[in-house]
Motif scaffolding. Structure first.
Motif, PDB file in Angstrom:
ATOM      1  N   ILE A  81      -5.819   0.936  15.181  1.00  0.00           N
ATOM      2  CA  ILE A  81      -5.239   2.107  14.512  1.00  0.00           C
ATOM      3  C   ILE A  81      -3.814   2.312  15.037  1.00  0.00           C
ATOM      4  N   GLY A  82      -3.642   2.079  16.343  1.00  0.00           N
ATOM      5  CA  GLY A  82      -2.299   2.185  16.933  1.00  0.00           C
ATOM      6  C   GLY A  82      -1.321   1.202  16.315  1.00  0.00           C
ATOM      7  N   MET A  83      -1.822  -0.013  16.007  1.00  0.00           N
ATOM      8  CA  MET A  83      -0.981  -1.043  15.384  1.00  0.00           C
ATOM      9  C   MET A  83      -0.493  -0.590  14.019  1.00  0.00           C
ATOM     10  N   ALA A  84      -1.408   0.055  13.261  1.00  0.00           N
ATOM     11  CA  ALA A  84      -1.056   0.467  11.901  1.00  0.00           C
ATOM     12  C   ALA A  84      -0.168   1.711  11.903  1.00  0.00           C
ATOM     13  N   ALA A  85      -0.288   2.554  12.967  1.00  0.00           N
ATOM     14  CA  ALA A  85       0.373   3.864  12.941  1.00  0.00           C
ATOM     15  C   ALA A  85       1.894   3.821  12.728  1.00  0.00           C
ATOM     16  N   PRO A  86       2.673   3.104  13.606  1.00  0.00           N
ATOM     17  CA  PRO A  86       4.129   3.146  13.400  1.00  0.00           C
ATOM     18  C   PRO A  86       4.526   2.611  12.035  1.00  0.00           C
ATOM     19  N   ALA A  87       3.871   1.514  11.601  1.00  0.00           N
ATOM     20  CA  ALA A  87       4.239   0.867  10.340  1.00  0.00           C
ATOM     21  C   ALA A  87       3.913   1.749   9.141  1.00  0.00           C
ATOM     22  N   MET A  88       2.906   2.631   9.300  1.00  0.00           N
ATOM     23  CA  MET A  88       2.523   3.466   8.161  1.00  0.00           C
ATOM     24  C   MET A  88       3.043   4.887   8.302  1.00  0.00           C
ATOM     25  N   ALA A  89       3.601   5.225   9.475  1.00  0.00           N
ATOM     26  CA  ALA A  89       4.086   6.595   9.695  1.00  0.00           C
ATOM     27  C   ALA A  89       5.605   6.697   9.600  1.00  0.00           C
ATOM     28  N   ILE A  90       6.325   5.667  10.089  1.00  0.00           N
ATOM     29  CA  ILE A  90       7.794   5.756  10.117  1.00  0.00           C
ATOM     30  C   ILE A  90       8.419   5.446   8.753  1.00  0.00           C
ATOM     31  N   PRO A  91       8.067   4.312   8.096  1.00  0.00           N
ATOM     32  CA  PRO A  91       8.692   4.022   6.793  1.00  0.00           C
ATOM     33  C   PRO A  91       8.571   5.142   5.744  1.00  0.00           C
ATOM     34  N   PRO A  92       7.404   5.848   5.617  1.00  0.00           N
ATOM     35  CA  PRO A  92       7.355   6.901   4.599  1.00  0.00           C
ATOM     36  C   PRO A  92       8.437   7.964   4.766  1.00  0.00           C
ATOM     37  N   VAL A 139      -1.588   9.068   2.814  1.00  0.00           N
ATOM     38  CA  VAL A 139      -2.965   8.751   2.419  1.00  0.00           C
ATOM     39  C   VAL A 139      -3.353   7.307   2.792  1.00  0.00           C
ATOM     40  N   PRO A 140      -2.482   6.303   2.519  1.00  0.00           N
ATOM     41  CA  PRO A 140      -2.884   4.935   2.884  1.00  0.00           C
ATOM     42  C   PRO A 140      -3.218   4.788   4.370  1.00  0.00           C
ATOM     43  N   VAL A 200      -6.733   3.518   6.023  1.00  0.00           N
ATOM     44  CA  VAL A 200      -6.797   2.339   6.901  1.00  0.00           C
ATOM     45  C   VAL A 200      -7.471   2.693   8.222  1.00  0.00           C
ATOM     46  N   ALA A 201      -7.125   3.877   8.771  1.00  0.00           N
ATOM     47  CA  ALA A 201      -7.737   4.307  10.031  1.00  0.00           C
ATOM     48  C   ALA A 201      -9.253   4.465   9.853  1.00  0.00           C
ATOM     49  N   ALA A 202      -9.657   5.088   8.741  1.00  0.00           N
ATOM     50  CA  ALA A 202     -11.091   5.275   8.483  1.00  0.00           C
ATOM     51  C   ALA A 202     -11.798   3.931   8.346  1.00  0.00           C
ATOM     52  N   ALA A 203     -11.154   3.011   7.616  1.00  0.00           N
ATOM     53  CA  ALA A 203     -11.772   1.692   7.398  1.00  0.00           C
ATOM     54  C   ALA A 203     -11.924   0.928   8.706  1.00  0.00           C
ATOM     55  N   ASN A 204     -10.921   1.047   9.612  1.00  0.00           N
ATOM     56  CA  ASN A 204     -11.024   0.369  10.908  1.00  0.00           C
ATOM     57  C   ASN A 204     -12.221   0.878  11.695  1.00  0.00           C
ATOM     58  N   MET A 208       0.845  -1.210   0.000  1.00  0.00           N
ATOM     59  CA  MET A 208       0.000   0.000   0.000  1.00  0.00           C
ATOM     60  C   MET A 208       0.873   1.250   0.000  1.00  0.00           C
ATOM     61  N   LEU A 209       1.990   1.196   0.756  1.00  0.00           N
ATOM     62  CA  LEU A 209       2.862   2.371   0.860  1.00  0.00           C
ATOM     63  C   LEU A 209       3.737   2.539  -0.383  1.00  0.00           C
ATOM     64  N   THR A 210       3.997   1.427  -1.098  1.00  0.00           N
ATOM     65  CA  THR A 210       4.852   1.508  -2.285  1.00  0.00           C
ATOM     66  C   THR A 210       4.046   1.972  -3.494  1.00  0.00           C
ATOM     67  N   PHE A 211       2.858   1.361  -3.664  1.00  0.00           N
ATOM     68  CA  PHE A 211       2.063   1.644  -4.870  1.00  0.00           C
ATOM     69  C   PHE A 211       0.895   2.555  -4.518  1.00  0.00           C
ATOM     70  N   TYR A 212       1.216   3.808  -4.137  1.00  0.00           N
ATOM     71  CA  TYR A 212       0.126   4.696  -3.721  1.00  0.00           C
ATOM     72  C   TYR A 212      -0.117   5.778  -4.769  1.00  0.00           C
TER      73      TYR A 212
END
Length: 324
Positions: free
Chosen positions: A236-247, A182-183, A187-191, A109-113
């Motif tokens: 949402i907390g689970m997704a946050a570091p993985a989707m916030a730090i790598p970008p 954006v991803p 994800v947060a909205a979908a959760n 999701m983060l690569t192909f956005y």
């Protein structure tokens, strides 16, 4: 050579090994539960663990069984079999599949956005995976119907895709780094849509509440609301570091010559970074709230309060399983 003394038959396997009233105890418990290595265990190993646990619960202690071996069997058993129904769970729906599955999906999701079809495809894959996880880890007391499952799945997928595409069009004129977030927003909205919908039965009919000894006192929708809110926060907390730090890291790397020279390393690097974050974020965010959650009787619906105080006037706190 003396045989080690046989284990007492009094260890409570219904509760986790570590004290769940502390964050540290919950974190240790969830590091065991989400250990991806459990996915590699053979069917024979799973059956053996099931046998050890069921024999022990029935009062049969095999000679030479150590406490560590017993707990190891319990965690293997819990990783693969549903706590309420006892059936073997779908492989990708198990908690131990969370890290490898999320790592691959989130990395992609983060690569192909950048293109709309890619956004559509990966948000759809992610919500399909979420639906499987939510179905696999449902509370056994309230089985979910195929219709409810379908509604939740379609709504969450639509919600995620609409959020992702809406935000994507808004970020066209903003700095590139913002587009990378954006991803996560999607994800947060979908959760926020997916989990309440998957568990709508609990919101309508309530979830079982008990006293501290596990005696059932009835059902409460107020408890269900609290349980589902806590699960949404920890997801949402689970997704946050993985989707916030790598970008941030990828944004820096893409400006360097290295990634320009080897562009095909973009996806593997992204997936690896996400995996690193998830290995820690998954168990630590599961541990944010106790699995056996509690609330004061005074916070329950008036009619539930009345029923409880009729039976147990001195009771102040009720307990419930918040789900995962």
């Amino acid at each position: 050579q003396k045989m080690p003394p046989s284990l007492p038959a009094t260890i409570n396997l219904r509760e986790p090994r570590w004290d769940q009233s502390t964050f540290q105890g919950r974190a240790k418990h969830f590091f065991m539960v989400t250990d991806p290595r459990n996915l590699l265990l053979s069917g024979a190993t799973l059956e053996e663990a099931r046998r050890v646990v069921e024999d022990y619960r029935a009062g049969t202690v095999p000679p030479g069984l150590t406490e560590d071996q017993l707990w190891r069997a319990k965690y293997i058993y819990d990783s693969a079999f549903h706590p309420d129904t006892g059936e073997k769970m779908l492989l990708i729906g198990r908690m131990s599949a969370q890290v490898p599955m999320n790592m691959t999906i989130t990395g992609c999701m983060l690569t192909f956005y950048r293109t709309t079809p890619a956004v559509l495809f990966w948000q759809w894959v992610n919500q399909s995976f979420n639906a499987v996880v939510n179905y696999t880890n449902r509370s056994g007391d309230a089985p979910i119907t195929p219709t409810q499952l379908g509604t939740a799945y379609v709504s969450a997928t639509t919600g995620a895709v609409v959020t992702a595409l809406g935000l994507k069009s808004l970020t066209k004129h903003l700095p590139a780094i913002i587009g990378r977030y954006v991803p996560f927003a999607a994800v947060a909205a979908a959760n926020c849509i997916n989990i309440p919908l998957m568990r709508q039965r609990e919101l309508k009919l309530g979830i079982p509440i008990t006293d501290e000894n596990g005696n059932r006192l009835g059902e409460s929708t107020a408890a269900a609301q609290k349980a589902i809110f806590q699960v949404v926060v920890s997801r949402i907390g689970m997704a946050a570091p993985a989707m916030a730090i790598p970008p941030v890291i990828m944004n820096m790397l893409e400006k360097r010559a290295f990634l320009k020279r080897y562009p095909y390393l973009n996806a593997p690097l992204q997936v690896g970074l996400v995996g690193l974050c998830l290995v820690f974020a998954t168990p630590l965010c599961c541990a944010l709230f106790p699995q056996k959650s509690s609330m004061p009787v005074s916070r329950l619906e008036p009619e539930v309060q009345a029923r409880i105080w009729e039976k147990a006037p001195q009771l102040e706190t009720v307990y419930f399983n918040k789900g995962l």
